[in-house]
Motif scaffolding. Sequence first.
Motif, PDB file in Angstrom:
ATOM      1  N   MET A 186      44.021  57.699  37.631  1.00 13.14           N
ATOM      2  CA  MET A 186      45.271  59.282  36.604  1.00 13.14           C
ATOM      3  C   MET A 186      45.185  58.565  35.477  1.00 13.14           C
ATOM      4  O   MET A 186      45.455  58.504  34.664  1.00 13.14           O
ATOM      5  N   ILE A 187      45.731  60.612  35.183  1.00  6.90           N
ATOM      6  CA  ILE A 187      45.098  61.413  33.501  1.00  6.90           C
ATOM      7  C   ILE A 187      46.163  61.077  32.573  1.00  6.90           C
ATOM      8  O   ILE A 187      46.288  60.758  31.556  1.00  6.90           O
ATOM      9  N   GLY A 188      47.542  61.392  33.758  1.00  7.62           N
ATOM     10  CA  GLY A 188      48.766  61.498  32.616  1.00  7.62           C
ATOM     11  C   GLY A 188      48.681  62.742  31.835  1.00  7.62           C
ATOM     12  O   GLY A 188      47.634  63.310  31.435  1.00  7.62           O
ATOM     13  N   ALA A 189      50.263  63.563  32.351  1.00  4.33           N
ATOM     14  CA  ALA A 189      50.360  64.510  31.770  1.00  4.33           C
ATOM     15  C   ALA A 189      50.365  64.897  30.207  1.00  4.33           C
ATOM     16  O   ALA A 189      49.463  65.829  29.579  1.00  4.33           O
ATOM     17  N   SER A 190      50.293  63.780  29.665  1.00  7.48           N
ATOM     18  CA  SER A 190      50.472  63.721  28.220  1.00  7.48           C
ATOM     19  C   SER A 190      48.900  63.708  27.705  1.00  7.48           C
ATOM     20  O   SER A 190      48.914  64.159  26.312  1.00  7.48           O
ATOM     21  N   ASN A 191      47.821  62.887  28.320  1.00  8.14           N
ATOM     22  CA  ASN A 191      46.809  63.119  27.362  1.00  8.14           C
ATOM     23  C   ASN A 191      46.042  64.706  28.294  1.00  8.14           C
ATOM     24  O   ASN A 191      44.262  64.272  27.945  1.00  8.14           O
ATOM     25  N   ILE A 244      47.292  68.496  40.648  1.00  7.19           N
ATOM     26  CA  ILE A 244      46.653  69.777  41.049  1.00  7.19           C
ATOM     27  C   ILE A 244      44.860  69.549  40.928  1.00  7.19           C
ATOM     28  O   ILE A 244      43.928  68.998  41.580  1.00  7.19           O
ATOM     29  N   LEU A 245      44.558  68.810  39.308  1.00 14.11           N
ATOM     30  CA  LEU A 245      43.704  68.345  39.294  1.00 14.11           C
ATOM     31  C   LEU A 245      43.044  67.707  39.273  1.00 14.11           C
ATOM     32  O   LEU A 245      41.774  66.895  39.949  1.00 14.11           O
ATOM     33  N   GLU A 246      43.736  66.127  39.605  1.00 12.34           N
ATOM     34  CA  GLU A 246      43.436  65.193  40.384  1.00 12.34           C
ATOM     35  C   GLU A 246      42.927  65.070  41.252  1.00 12.34           C
ATOM     36  O   GLU A 246      41.922  64.766  42.253  1.00 12.34           O
ATOM     37  N   THR A 247      43.354  66.238  42.689  1.00 12.87           N
ATOM     38  CA  THR A 247      43.505  66.421  44.087  1.00 12.87           C
ATOM     39  C   THR A 247      41.807  67.560  44.124  1.00 12.87           C
ATOM     40  O   THR A 247      40.641  66.963  45.131  1.00 12.87           O
ATOM     41  N   ALA A 248      41.751  68.224  43.646  1.00 13.26           N
ATOM     42  CA  ALA A 248      40.140  69.142  42.597  1.00 13.26           C
ATOM     43  C   ALA A 248      39.751  68.067  43.020  1.00 13.26           C
ATOM     44  O   ALA A 248      37.985  68.669  43.416  1.00 13.26           O
ATOM     45  N   LEU A 249      39.657  67.387  41.857  1.00 10.00           N
ATOM     46  CA  LEU A 249      38.084  66.432  41.494  1.00 10.00           C
ATOM     47  C   LEU A 249      37.847  65.235  43.215  1.00 10.00           C
ATOM     48  O   LEU A 249      36.887  65.294  42.610  1.00 10.00           O
ATOM     49  N   GLU A 250      39.462  64.806  43.142  1.00 10.57           N
ATOM     50  CA  GLU A 250      39.113  63.957  44.722  1.00 10.57           C
ATOM     51  C   GLU A 250      38.293  65.053  46.069  1.00 10.57           C
ATOM     52  O   GLU A 250      36.982  64.768  46.622  1.00 10.57           O
ATOM     53  N   ILE A 251      38.764  66.546  46.088  1.00 12.09           N
ATOM     54  CA  ILE A 251      38.306  67.255  46.801  1.00 12.09           C
ATOM     55  C   ILE A 251      35.809  67.014  46.615  1.00 12.09           C
ATOM     56  O   ILE A 251      35.401  66.971  47.482  1.00 12.09           O
ATOM     57  N   LEU A 252      36.173  67.859  45.307  1.00 14.65           N
ATOM     58  CA  LEU A 252      34.668  67.552  44.007  1.00 14.65           C
ATOM     59  C   LEU A 252      33.558  66.371  44.411  1.00 14.65           C
ATOM     60  O   LEU A 252      32.700  66.207  45.100  1.00 14.65           O
ATOM     61  N   ILE A 253      34.157  64.866  44.825  1.00 14.40           N
ATOM     62  CA  ILE A 253      33.618  64.014  43.991  1.00 14.40           C
ATOM     63  C   ILE A 253      33.538  63.461  45.815  1.00 14.40           C
ATOM     64  O   ILE A 253      32.572  63.457  46.675  1.00 14.40           O
ATOM     65  N   GLU A 254      34.120  63.754  47.491  1.00 13.61           N
ATOM     66  CA  GLU A 254      34.881  62.923  48.424  1.00 13.61           C
ATOM     67  C   GLU A 254      33.762  64.128  49.293  1.00 13.61           C
ATOM     68  O   GLU A 254      33.062  63.907  50.267  1.00 13.61           O
ATOM     69  N   ASP A 255      33.805  65.599  48.669  1.00 16.60           N
ATOM     70  CA  ASP A 255      33.625  66.589  49.801  1.00 16.60           C
ATOM     71  C   ASP A 255      32.239  67.592  48.972  1.00 16.60           C
ATOM     72  O   ASP A 255      32.013  68.498  49.915  1.00 16.60           O
ATOM     73  N   GLY A 256      32.376  67.807  47.998  1.00 18.15           N
ATOM     74  CA  GLY A 256      31.268  68.635  47.399  1.00 18.15           C
ATOM     75  C   GLY A 256      32.151  70.292  47.189  1.00 18.15           C
ATOM     76  O   GLY A 256      32.857  70.372  47.186  1.00 18.15           O
ATOM     77  N   TYR A 257      31.493  70.684  46.128  1.00 17.61           N
ATOM     78  CA  TYR A 257      32.089  71.980  45.757  1.00 17.61           C
ATOM     79  C   TYR A 257      32.576  73.168  46.508  1.00 17.61           C
ATOM     80  O   TYR A 257      33.513  73.853  46.449  1.00 17.61           O
ATOM     81  N   GLN A 258      31.612  73.012  47.790  1.00 21.72           N
ATOM     82  CA  GLN A 258      31.985  74.135  48.668  1.00 21.72           C
ATOM     83  C   GLN A 258      33.431  73.922  49.031  1.00 21.72           C
ATOM     84  O   GLN A 258      33.654  74.756  49.805  1.00 21.72           O
ATOM     85  N   ALA A 259      34.059  72.707  49.365  1.00 22.68           N
ATOM     86  CA  ALA A 259      35.020  71.932  49.520  1.00 22.68           C
ATOM     87  C   ALA A 259      35.920  72.458  48.956  1.00 22.68           C
ATOM     88  O   ALA A 259      37.105  72.703  49.496  1.00 22.68           O
ATOM     89  N   LEU A 260      35.902  72.962  47.376  1.00 27.53           N
ATOM     90  CA  LEU A 260      37.111  72.895  47.021  1.00 27.53           C
ATOM     91  C   LEU A 260      36.693  74.251  46.752  1.00 27.53           C
ATOM     92  O   LEU A 260      37.026  75.211  46.314  1.00 27.53           O
ATOM     93  N   VAL A 313      38.707  70.790  35.689  1.00 27.56           N
ATOM     94  CA  VAL A 313      39.156  69.618  35.738  1.00 27.56           C
ATOM     95  C   VAL A 313      37.535  69.109  35.607  1.00 27.56           C
ATOM     96  O   VAL A 313      36.989  68.245  34.779  1.00 27.56           O
ATOM     97  N   LEU A 314      36.469  70.176  34.429  1.00 27.91           N
ATOM     98  CA  LEU A 314      35.158  69.379  33.568  1.00 27.91           C
ATOM     99  C   LEU A 314      36.272  68.759  32.224  1.00 27.91           C
ATOM    100  O   LEU A 314      35.670  68.387  32.151  1.00 27.91           O
ATOM    101  N   ASN A 315      37.308  70.084  31.787  1.00 30.61           N
ATOM    102  CA  ASN A 315      37.833  69.317  30.346  1.00 30.61           C
ATOM    103  C   ASN A 315      38.745  68.156  30.839  1.00 30.61           C
ATOM    104  O   ASN A 315      38.220  66.725  29.848  1.00 30.61           O
ATOM    105  N   MET A 316      38.913  67.862  32.115  1.00 30.90           N
ATOM    106  CA  MET A 316      39.682  66.823  32.358  1.00 30.90           C
ATOM    107  C   MET A 316      38.673  65.447  32.568  1.00 30.90           C
ATOM    108  O   MET A 316      38.480  64.102  31.840  1.00 30.90           O
TER     109      MET A 316
END
Length: 262
Positions: free
Chosen positions: A1-6, A26-42, A72-75
């Motif tokens: 978890m990255i936390g809203a304050s950071n 949103i970002l943590e969910t998007a990152l999970e999609i990228l990791i588990e299913d790839g960019y095409q699934a995002l 997502v990349l910034n995070m």
Amino acid sequence: MIGASNLRTRQGSGIYQTGRERVVQILETALEILIEDGYQALTLREVARRCKVQIGAISYYYKSRGDLLQDVLNMVLAPYGENFKAIRHAKGLSPEEKLVKLITLLLEDIQTKKTTRLFPHLWMLANHDPFVAKAVDSIYLLERLTFASLIAKINPHLVDEERETLAVFISASIAGSTMFIGFDKPWSKGLPLYRAMTCRALLDLVRTITPDQLAAYGWRREDLEPEWRTPTILSDEEHAELIASVRAENALPEAAPKRAAG
């Protein structure tokens, strides 16, 4: 978890705390999609489905997949800069020990699922997406700045181009190990021995490489360009800003010598 304050996002992504908390989700969910299913699934719709909200709750913050990918990349990439800074300023460690610490950090990082699965996507996207290309180039530049600053202290007889090329070699050697020792890869359990060999080999190289040795393989210092500049896709202004941000925290001298004696 990255936390809203950071959270570090594009301007306008989320200003108030409640908005930032939604953006984190949103970002943590998007990152999970990228990791588990790839960019095409995002897609925004898939993010909304997994967040269990209407798509309007996603498109309020992100109008396109490209905007979402930027945050997502910034995070993902921002913590690398903080880790590099921490190593540069680690107290009580010699430059050699800092070099080993950095190599170890990067080798252990490529064993995480996030890095093993995400970075190959970024390398691919960098061929077509200018924002991704610059983001990836920037983080590797920060990595190499740290390597080069340590190389300069360990082996002061090298000049800028030699130091930075050596930093590229080290960075490429570690990143290229991903397909072998990365998460769930065939050699992943062999990290302790691989890490020991890598640290020994790269530290010895940094300590002992000389211009005369390089000359034996075709490198001639007389071929140096008068105003050599680090190869990068960043503009002059963007590159200068990145260098200034590092120098601002006293990681680099204000004016490093362009040429070393001998």
